[in-house]
Design a protein around this motif. Structure first.
Motif, PDB file in Angstrom:
ATOM      1  N   TYR A 194      -0.460   1.190  18.428  1.00 30.82           N
ATOM      2  CA  TYR A 194      -1.496   0.214  18.136  1.00 30.82           C
ATOM      3  C   TYR A 194      -1.030  -1.222  18.353  1.00 30.82           C
ATOM      4  O   TYR A 194      -1.763  -2.152  18.067  1.00 30.82           O
ATOM      5  CB  TYR A 194      -1.958   0.367  16.684  1.00 30.82           C
TER       6      TYR A 194
ATOM      7  N   LYS B 292      -0.229  12.265   7.805  1.00 31.13           N
ATOM      8  CA  LYS B 292      -0.240  12.465   9.253  1.00 31.13           C
ATOM      9  C   LYS B 292      -0.523  11.184  10.016  1.00 31.13           C
ATOM     10  O   LYS B 292       0.099  10.881  11.007  1.00 31.13           O
ATOM     11  CB  LYS B 292      -1.340  13.451   9.653  1.00 31.13           C
ATOM     12  N   ASP B 293      -1.557  10.492   9.560  1.00 33.86           N
ATOM     13  CA  ASP B 293      -2.082   9.401  10.360  1.00 33.86           C
ATOM     14  C   ASP B 293      -2.096   8.113   9.547  1.00 33.86           C
ATOM     15  O   ASP B 293      -2.727   8.041   8.506  1.00 33.86           O
ATOM     16  CB  ASP B 293      -3.501   9.756  10.808  1.00 33.86           C
TER      17      ASP B 293
ATOM     18  N   GLN C 227       3.026   5.442  15.690  1.00 33.59           N
ATOM     19  CA  GLN C 227       1.636   5.014  15.625  1.00 33.59           C
ATOM     20  C   GLN C 227       1.524   3.507  15.588  1.00 33.59           C
ATOM     21  O   GLN C 227       0.645   2.912  16.212  1.00 33.59           O
ATOM     22  CB  GLN C 227       0.943   5.661  14.425  1.00 33.59           C
TER      23      GLN C 227
ATOM     24  N   SER D 254      -3.088   5.195  10.839  1.00 27.45           N
ATOM     25  CA  SER D 254      -4.005   4.204  11.404  1.00 27.45           C
ATOM     26  C   SER D 254      -5.014   3.654  10.402  1.00 27.45           C
ATOM     27  O   SER D 254      -5.397   2.497  10.500  1.00 27.45           O
ATOM     28  CB  SER D 254      -4.708   4.753  12.649  1.00 27.45           C
ATOM     29  N   PRO D 255      -5.451   4.434   9.378  1.00 24.72           N
ATOM     30  CA  PRO D 255      -6.358   3.830   8.400  1.00 24.72           C
ATOM     31  C   PRO D 255      -5.761   2.646   7.639  1.00 24.72           C
ATOM     32  O   PRO D 255      -6.499   1.872   7.044  1.00 24.72           O
ATOM     33  CB  PRO D 255      -6.657   4.977   7.431  1.00 24.72           C
ATOM     34  N   PHE D 256      -4.418   2.500   7.679  1.00 27.38           N
ATOM     35  CA  PHE D 256      -3.809   1.389   6.944  1.00 27.38           C
ATOM     36  C   PHE D 256      -3.664   0.140   7.798  1.00 27.38           C
ATOM     37  O   PHE D 256      -3.388  -0.940   7.286  1.00 27.38           O
ATOM     38  CB  PHE D 256      -2.405   1.779   6.458  1.00 27.38           C
TER      39      PHE D 256
ATOM     40  N   ARG E 201      -2.958  -5.722   9.410  1.00 26.62           N
ATOM     41  CA  ARG E 201      -3.293  -6.821  10.322  1.00 26.62           C
ATOM     42  C   ARG E 201      -3.903  -7.984   9.562  1.00 26.62           C
ATOM     43  O   ARG E 201      -3.575  -9.135   9.806  1.00 26.62           O
ATOM     44  CB  ARG E 201      -4.285  -6.335  11.367  1.00 26.62           C
TER      45      ARG E 201
ATOM     46  N   ALA F 197       1.107   5.361   0.966  1.00 28.00           N
ATOM     47  CA  ALA F 197       0.516   6.483   1.689  1.00 28.00           C
ATOM     48  C   ALA F 197       1.005   7.786   1.074  1.00 28.00           C
ATOM     49  O   ALA F 197       2.076   7.825   0.501  1.00 28.00           O
ATOM     50  CB  ALA F 197       0.932   6.410   3.151  1.00 28.00           C
TER      51      ALA F 197
ATOM     52  N   THR G 188       0.844  -1.184   0.000  1.00 34.09           N
ATOM     53  CA  THR G 188       0.000   0.000   0.000  1.00 34.09           C
ATOM     54  C   THR G 188       0.885   1.241   0.000  1.00 34.09           C
ATOM     55  O   THR G 188       2.027   1.204   0.447  1.00 34.09           O
ATOM     56  CB  THR G 188      -0.955   0.001   1.214  1.00 34.09           C
TER      57      THR G 188
END
Lengths: 290, 342, 389
Positions: free
Chosen positions: C241, C205-206, C237, C208-210, C215, C200, C198
């Motif tokens: 998580y 900035k973030d 990040q 977490s959507p990935f 996972r 980005a 993927t």
């Protein structure tokens, strides 16, 4: 299904709170002062850098949260009276304040580099660990962010709509001369409101530093998103900023499942353009007006 | 109403003086440029010629921003979109279609007319700061698109754009020749200036200024503000794109940074320092900023603080810029000459 | 009026100094980002070059002539780089140019060097195309390219997790995509598999959507080519998580460096990369270099610092071999040149102007870059794909 959408929604919520906090200051400044603060991102960065300095001197993160907004408010008050007031009474006020804050943003970025060096800092997250809720993992600090952010938003709304201070602010926004003749100290109210917006930006800087880190160009992080939220929500509307903030960040978060994430922000921007064409007053209108 | 003809005559005379002052300002610029060319040519210089050529190219961009702000009252924070668009179209034509000056310029003209029309229809429905934000956002999106499209070079841009000969029928000028291409660019930009200046003196130009002053009234007077604004937007887009089309001829490359906010921002700074609403101010402003950046950049890495500071001082204390300071004086000088004359 | 005065002032500034000293010093121009996102790298470049120049001047210079450096800020923008490079060549009359960081600027400056019939080198850009499809007879590279970094890392990885699955996350621009592609090729030919990839946005900035996709793919290895501030965000990040547990985290050489190591902090523990340098290289030359660098600049050198230090010695060796600074003679001298650096001996391959150097797999342990493996230069460098000269 929840395992696919669930995490996206929850993560989007955490991001959404961050964006709303940024947009709140911006919308209040525009709603009342009619000033587009192009340097808003730099005040956000300044708040984060102040936290870095305080932490280096041994202060706890919580102390920073309390102290930085106060310092930022003072800086904002001073900036408004020293800079913005000078061009405020000119006929081209909108353009001039936009240009002035744009110049400030250019200086700020280089000043950060001068003072702190070009490399990034990252304060420790004050709350470690993660929790699992309904199969979705969320770091505890982000949970705190969502709760704290919501509390701040409610507090801001209360101050603006339920206190006499807020009433003065709204009156000055609605009709400056009338408010002035009724004894509202309009100049001070303007400076104070700008200070308030700047303090909000600085507070966001502190809150987000542990997850987004601190570096000289960080002021540009939120610009497009924050302006999109402000416009879609309606310039000057707190309710609008909250709703737009939540919706737009959700759209961005969920869209990353279907389209390449690079196009998430342009998508949000496209929605902003649509609103500007179809419903320019946004979802909820202007401070002082509704 | 015996005053009416006298009043009319006074207004006409005033306008003639104003136009005369503008012409003087632009003419002086041209003369200074030619003097520069003469002295730089005598020393066989290369760098300063190319730097000056670059300043002229960006002056074209600054002029297009002035056309929108100074005359129509619309602040564009994304004019680099069209500038970069013009640069890329021109560069691609030169590299892949034909190494011909006229082909590159011609195709850029047509492409930018179309692009300006599309972007204009979207943007001009918004007013004031909303317009600024839309143009800002459009440029950001365009930057991202170009940055992520590998077919046109992606984040690395495109190098290897050939050096060409500009054919004028009887003679040709090599873009590699610093002095030669400087003169071609000077002529090109001054031509653009002349066209824009002429436009502002036509009824169309007056409509624009009326829109700037009081848009709602304009409709009541029977003119369409929408059409006027769209025309101005497209004109500005074309001016920016045509200026940009010269860039790859000078440097042999294009990169996404030509569409970035920094480029738009620099154009705004040039326009403000030079003087909004004067067109000629953009010319002076561009040269001034280019020189400042070059000189300060050599001495300190904190040139941005200095330039940002100068810009802010300019906005607060000299909002009319260099040209705004010079024009009234030039006008008074012209009036004295006219009064003392035959 | 303004223009003439300013032109005169500027001309005085530029012409006054260099003209007198023209033939007695050797001038090296450095076009590097001193402001903007890559300012941290530009700082290491400057530090490395300044140290080398001081050492060389203390020992008498090159062929008896002192070395002078002139710096210009290119703001990581190829358009500015081109202008400043031309200023350095034309006005300051530099004999040699270096310092560009991003590949767009390096390619652009290479073109300027060609047009000015001078030579240039990069010490940072690792995009394969610079000594590959877009090679230039006037541009040299003294640092390791992406392909070499990938070889070293893949060699180490195949021993740790033969046949394992790898998930890729890269920043969506030329450098990010090509680094991922290079590593993917390196692991595939060694029998490892791709679990997913993927991209980005740059300056994202973030992340977490990935994390959901990551996972779901359940990879054994996670490879990333983000750099600078993006790395700090991604790693902290991921650590937040709990994504770093149970996965081997590897990445490009520029992902974690001296500039962002402190900010990444504990989340960097266990990270492995393929790179041409670490301060832990145990040779007398390197120990002396690290000590001198630290004494002068109060910071450890990283790959950018050591490669920039080395490029000055590269140029020195070439000029000495050529007996002067004539472009064609120096170019001929550079081709096939071997020279000593704190990293060991480097060889400049004639066919594509790419330096061959030993590569290391480096692991971050206890906040230090420790050596976990080594691949000899000849094995890592890969085939010569430059066809232009």
């Amino acid at each position: 299904m929840q395992f696919v959408y669930g995490p996206q929604v929850v993560n989007g919520l955490a991001i959404g709170v961050a964006v709303i906090l940024m947009a709140l200051g911006l919308t209040i400044i525009f709603g009342l002062l009619d000033v587009i603060n192009m340097a808003h991102g730099e005040f956000y960065a300044l708040g984060a850098y102040l936290a870095v300095t305080l932490v280096a001197k041994g202060a706890s993160f919580w102390l920073c949260l309390a102290l930085v907004p106060v310092v930022m408010a003072a800086i904002g008050y001073f900036a408004e009276r020293a800079l913005i007031q000078r061009v405020f009474h000119s006929r081209d006020r909108h353009i001039l304040t936009l240009l002035l804050t744009f110049g400030l943003a250019i200086i700020a970025e280089d000043a950060f580099k001068l003072a702190y060096g070009p490399n990034p800092y990252k304060p420790e997250s004050p709350i470690a660990g993660a929790s699992e809720v309904l199969g979705i993992t969320l770091p505890n600090y982000r949970l705190f962010l969502i709760v704290a952010g919501a509390a701040i938003i409610v507090a801001v709304w209360l101050v603006v709509y339920r206190t006499s201070l807020g009433a003065m602010v709204r009156a000055a926004a609605f009709d400056r001369h009338m408010a002035s003749s009724l004894g509202v100290p309009v100049e001070k109210v303007y400076a104070g409101t700008f200070a308030f917006g700047v303090a909000l930006a600085g507070l966001s800087g502190v809150l987000l530093a542990p997850i987004y880190s601190v570096f000289p160009t960080m002021g540009k992080d939120f610009i497009l998103m924050a302006f999109s939220v402000v416009i879609v929500g309606g310039m000057g509307s707190i309710k609008g900023a909250v709703i737009a903030g939540l919706v737009l960040t959700q759209i961005q978060s969920i869209s990353s499942l279907y389209i390449s994430p690079v196009w998430g922000e342009p998508l949000v921007f496209g929605i902003m353009v649509l609103f500007l064409l179809v419903r320019p007053q946004g979802l909820a209108g202007r401070l002082g007006h509704g | 109403m015996a005053e009416a003809p006298a009043l009319r005559a006074a207004v006409d005379a005033g306008e003639r003086t104003a136009i005369g002052a503008h012409r003087l300002l632009a003419g002086t610029f041209m003369l200074l440029a030619l003097a520069f060319a003469a002295s730089a040519g005598a020393t066989g210089d290369t760098f300063f010629f190319r730097l000056a050529t670059e300043a002229l190219i960006f002056a074209g961009l600054a002029m297009s921003v002035d056309l929108l702000l100074g005359y129509t009252g619309l602040l564009s924070l994304g004019q680099a979109l069209f500038f970069g668009f013009g640069a890329y179209v021109s560069g691609l034509v030169l590299k892949h279609v034909a190494p011909s000056f006229w082909a590159a310029v011609g195709i850029t003209l047509l492409a930018s007319l179309a692009a300006g029309l599309v972007a204009g229809i979207i943007s001009i429905r918004a007013r004031g700061v909303y317009f600024a934000l839309i143009t800002f956002g459009l440029a950001q999106v365009a930057f991202k698109v170009v940055f992520n499209t590998r077919e046109i070079g992606g984040s690395d841009g495109i190098i290897g754009i050939p050096q060409i000969k500009v054919e004028f029928g009887l003679f040709s000028v090599d873009t590699q020749s610093p002095a030669g291409f400087f003169l071609v660019t000077l002529a090109f930009i001054m031509l653009l200036y002349a066209v824009c200046a002429y436009l502002t003196q036509t009824p169309f130009g007056r409509t624009l200024m009326a829109v700037r002053t009081n848009e709602s009234r304009v409709a009541f007077l029977g003119y369409s503000p929408w059409r006027a604004k769209l025309a101005a937007f497209v004109a500005a887009a074309v001016v920016a794109a045509l200026s940009g089309s010269l860039y790859p001829m000078l440097r042999g490359l294009v990169s996404p940074e030509l569409l970035a906010f920094q480029t738009s921002g620099n154009a705004v700074i040039m326009m403000i320092i030079g003087g909004v609403g004067t067109l000629a101010g953009a010319l002076y402003g561009s040269v001034l900023l280019t020189v400042l950046k070059s000189v300060f950049g050599t001495f300190t890495e904190h040139h941005l603080i200095i330039i940002g500071g100068l810009f802010m001082l300019s906005v607060i204390f000299f909002p009319k810029g260099l040209a705004g300071y010079a024009l009234p004086r030039l006008e008074r000088w012209l009036e004295r000459r006219a009064a003392a004359g035959p | 009026m303004h223009k003439l005065k300013l032109y005169a002032a500027v001309a005085a500034v530029f012409l006054a100094g260099p003209v007198q000293a023209q033939s007695s010093t050797i001038k090296i121009g450095v076009v590097t980002p001193l402001t903007g996102t890559y300012a941290g790298i530009g700082q290491q470049v400057k530090w490395g070059i300044d140290l080398a120049v001081k050492e060389i001047n203390d020992k008498g210079g090159i062929l008896g002539r002192k070395v002078e450096t002139i710096y210009e800020d290119e703001e990581a923008n190829p358009n500015v780089a081109v202008q400043k490079a031309e200023k350095l060549f034309q006005v300051s009359k530099v004999d040699f140019l270096t310092g560009t960081v991003n590949s767009g600027s390096t390619l652009a400056v290479g073109q300027v060097a060609e047009r000015n019939q001078r030579l240039a080198a990069t010490t940072v850009s690792y995009s394969d195309t610079i000594t590959g499809a877009q090679c230039s007879p006037n541009m040299f590279r003294v640092n390791a390219k992406a392909g070499m970094q990938s070889e070293a890392l893949a060699e180490w990885l195949v021993k740790q997790k033969p046949g394992g699955t790898v998930y890729f996350l890269g920043p969506d621009y030329e450098m990010g995509r090509s680094t991922v592609a290079a590593f993917k090729e390196a692991i595939t030919k060694r029998g490892l598999k791709t679990a997913g990839e993927t991209y980005a946005p740059l300056d994202n900035k973030d992340y977490s959507p990935f994390f959901g996709q990551i996972r779901a793919a359940k990879p054994q290895v996670f490879y990333t080519s983000v750099a600078g501030n993006d790395t700090v965000r991604l790693f902290s990040q991921m650590s937040e998580y709990g994504l770093t547990k149970g996965m081997i985290i590897v990445g490009a050489a520029g992902t974690i460096t001296g500039q962002n190591l402190a900010a990444v902090g504990k989340a960097a523990e266990g990270f492995v990369t393929g790179v041409g340098y670490t301060t832990e290289i145990d040779t007398p030359e390197n120990s002396k270099f690290v000590a001198d660098f630290k004494a002068m600049w109060k910071t450890d050198p990283d790959l950018f610092g050591v490669d920039s230090y080395g490029v000055v010695y590269f140029y020195k060796a070439a000029v000495e071999k050529a007996g002067g600074t004539d472009t064609d003679k120096v170019r001929a001298a550079m081709r096939g040149l071997e020279w000593q650096t704190p990293q060991g001996k480097k060889t400049m391959r004639a066919g594509d102007h790419q330096a061959i150097l030993d590569m290391y797999a480096v692991k971050i342990q206890g906040g230090k870059f420790t050596i976990a493996g080594k691949v000899p230069g000849a094995a890592a460098v890969g085939p010569d794909t430059c066809t232009k000269f």
